[in-house]
Write an enzyme that holds these catalytic residues in place. Structure first.
Site, PDB file in Angstrom:
ATOM      1  CB  VAL B  75      -2.753  -0.178  -6.431  1.00  0.00           C
ATOM      2  CG1 VAL B  75      -4.262  -0.055  -7.291  1.00  0.00           C
ATOM      3  CG2 VAL B  75      -2.599  -1.325  -5.846  1.00  0.00           C
ATOM      4  CB  SER B 120      -1.121   5.523  -8.727  1.00  0.00           C
ATOM      5  OG  SER B 120      -0.063   6.737  -8.465  1.00  0.00           O
ATOM      6  CE  LYS B 121      -2.150   7.293  -0.866  1.00  0.00           C
ATOM      7  NZ  LYS B 121      -2.298   8.650  -0.739  1.00  0.00           N
ATOM      8  N   GLY B 122       0.646   3.710  -3.071  1.00  0.00           N
ATOM      9  CA  GLY B 122       1.683   2.671  -2.898  1.00  0.00           C
ATOM     10  C   GLY B 122       1.904   2.471  -1.431  1.00  0.00           C
ATOM     11  CG  ASP B 161      -0.228   8.681   1.912  1.00  0.00           C
ATOM     12  OD1 ASP B 161      -0.709   9.439   1.344  1.00  0.00           O
ATOM     13  OD2 ASP B 161      -0.606   7.962   3.086  1.00  0.00           O
TER      14      ASP B 161
END
Lengths: 191, 435
Positions: B75, B120-122, B161
């Site tokens: 995202v 963002s992040k995944g 992460d």
């Protein structure tokens, strides 16, 4: 809960589930009916039960904030929770009297609202309403005193607010008041 | 039915509710909106939604020959201030809404420290503890291929992460390199040094906590040589923070990890503690023998009469139950979310200064930015340069957050959020809405 949630995504400590259970238990006792029946009548929109549930939830919230040191001075409820006219989508009108209107108070109350609204919707199978279960007004101690001086109680539009808890000097008074669901006329209003 | 029976039934009927993290993120925006400068209604609508959200199916051949299909996400919340930046997490609880919320958080975090990134992040919904190394490698490479249209050195830069590490970043770089036919070290950060990682990256979050702590002490007029410190968590962040604070002259009188807590009123020799941890099984504090120290409970550690408390372990450690016992003047959140909203209220009422995680532990993302800059320039820095630049960026951010908190009469936590969100809004306004 998220793994390693940043502070902005960390929920409040209060268990919305426990508050709802306690409020349903309150409905059960007040109306002398079983849990399943309470749930069924809430789902079918019984206004009296919805008012009782909201009063029970407000009481639970007042117990929670009463434990948070000296930030809160009092909790009031008014509106449909007292008038036996709440619908499944009604919110709970509450007044929180605080030492000082700080952003930490706003953050906490927003968090409590989200937790309760989410649990409540799930319990009754509601999709998107109520958008928010709590309609909260925050009043600082100075405003409370000012209103008291002018003879104006902390006022609701149609119903007079009922004090659920106030932090007066002795510890006995720190407990939430009233076990029953009051009618407007039978409960004294603290201005 | 008796009341007791009713209660018992009730406990089984009302299901436990998970609060949607994305709704929590929206709530943060609503909170900021009450205190932020007036922005057009449309701006809030932009800030509330991610720019892009991609869901991918990731088939992986397991070691036993069977195929399992995992679900992954990437995202991008905002690219208004620069390429998107955010980690990748492997965890069974990963959902699209969680990733959307965390992507938004990264947008604010990068903006608070004023590095030229969006957020963002995944994530991949999987349990890495049940996967072999080779299965994790195949999962990572296929996930990389699936999100490849979105990521890139100038587009979106992932990082480690929860449950991901330097090795996984190395696999992403390698996969992206094969797909593009070029060397693309800047496509992720948090890589191994040999792959273009930055010197000082491992220590960056802990060092950042130290810079922020020193900055706060200076603003409060507390001499660091007179300051006492307690550190909860003695891992990558807590141990580094304890070491460098001790090096600057502070007295570290309390330390803890999952194996126990210790109090030494005269101050620990952190080098001695680090030696013990390095040699002990599991690299824990358990069994620490240090002159003048005694074992205490973890609650007692949080209640020590110190100038600075650094919670650098897990989330929700300071709660309504123990917040009123905290006597520290300053709490610097090295971990993510160590203070619950209830505790935050109590600490504030008691006059403590709470430095929020979004600022206090931002050293990691700032050093990621340095790694990316070095990769783009093909010019690695000395560690000293990284540390100096890290200090400058974080101290500047602290000053800006501090001043805003005073100006708007809000907590540092809200001031940081306001600063971040207003910076993003400003960039969006300057760009205008395309087309």
């Amino acid at each position: 809960m998220l793994p390693q949630p940043p502070s902005g995504l960390l929920p409040c400590e209060v268990s919305a589930r426990a508050l709802l259970e306690s409020a349903i238990d309150h409905c059960s006792r007040q109306h002398g009916i079983q849990y399943r029946s309470v749930l069924g009548q809430l789902k079918s929109g019984n206004r009296e039960l919805h008012s009782t549930l909201r009063y029970g939830l407000a009481k639970g919230l007042s117990r929670h904030v009463a434990q948070l040191g000296c930030a809160f001075h009092g909790v009031y409820v008014y509106g449909s929770a007292l008038a036996h006219e709440a619908t499944p989508c009604s919110d709970i009108d509450m007044i929180f009297v605080v030492n000082r209107t700080r952003d930490e108070v706003a953050r906490l109350l927003l968090g409590l609202d989200l937790a309760l609204t989410t649990s409540y919707r799930r319990l009754l199978g509601l999709r998107s309403h109520p958008v928010s279960l709590l309609d909260v007004r925050v009043v600082d101690a100075a405003e409370e005193v000012e209103r008291g001086r002018s003879g104006a109680p902390l006022c609701g539009m149609f119903t007079r607010p009922v004090c659920l808890w106030t932090s007066t000097s002795d510890t006995a008074n720190r407990r939430p008041r009233g076990d029953g669901h009051p009618s407007c006329s039978s409960v004294s209003v603290r201005g | 039915m008796a009341i007791q029976d009713t209660t018992r039934v009730a406990q089984h009927q009302v299901s436990e509710t998970e609060i949607n993290p994305y709704e929590m993120m929206l709530q943060q925006i609503d909170l900021v909106r009450k205190y932020a400068d007036l922005l057009p209604e449309g701006m809030w609508s932009i800030l509330r939604r991610p720019e892009r959200a991609l869901e991918v199916s990731i088939p992986v051949t397991l070691d036993n020959g069977e195929i399992e299909v995992f679900t992954g996400y990437r995202v991008q919340h905002s690219s208004a201030r620069g390429p998107c930046k955010g980690g990748i997490r492997f965890h069974p609880a990963v959902t699209l809404d969680e990733v959307k919320a965390l992507a938004g958080w990264m947008t604010w975090k990068c903006a608070v420290v004023n590095i030229p990134y969006g957020g963002s992040k995944g994530g991949v919904s999987c349990d890495p503890s049940r996967l072999s190394r080779s299965e994790i490698e195949r999962l990572t490479r296929r996930y990389t291929a699936m999100i490849y249209p979105l990521i890139g050195t100038r587009r979106d830069i992932p990082a480690p992460d929860v449950n991901t590490n330097a090795q996984i970043m190395n696999w992403i770089v390698d996969t992206a390199g094969w797909l593009s036919g070029e060397s693309v070290p800047g496509i992720v950060t948090g890589k191994s040094l040999e792959m273009g990682g930055a010197l000082g990256r491992r220590e960056a979050t802990g060092r950042g906590v130290v810079y922020i702590t020193l900055g706060v002490l200076q603003r409060l007029g507390i001499d660091v040589a007179e300051a006492s410190v307690a550190v909860q968590g003695f891992g990558n962040v807590g141990a580094i923070a304890a070491k460098h604070l001790a090096d600057t002259g502070a007295r570290v009188v309390g330390i803890s990890d999952i194996s126990g807590a210790y109090h030494c009123p005269n101050g620990f020799s952190i080098d001695r503690v680090l030696s013990h941890v390095q040699e002990s099984p599991g690299h824990l504090l358990a069994g620490l023998e240090h002159p003048g120290s005694e074992e205490i409970s973890s609650d007692e550690l949080l209640a020590l009469d110190v100038d600075i408390l650094i919670p650098a372990a897990l989330e929700a450690q300071i709660t309504a139950r123990n917040a009123s016992d905290v006597r520290a003047k300053v709490i610097v959140e090295g971990a993510n979310g160590p203070t619950t909203p209830e505790a935050d209220l109590i600490l504030g009422e008691n006059g403590a200064t709470v430095v929020p995680d979004i600022l206090a532990n931002a050293g990691g993302v700032v050093c990621s930015y340095f790694e990316w800059v070095q990769n783009i320039q093909c010019f690695p820095w000395e560690e000293e340069e990284t540390n100096q630049r890290l200090g400058r960026i974080l101290l500047r951010a602290l000053g800006e957050v501090w001043d805003l908190a005073e100006k708007r009469d809000v907590s540092l936590r809200l001031a940081a959020l306001i600063l971040g969100i207003e910076r993003v809004a400003s960039a969006i306004q300057l760009r205008g809405v395309f087309p």
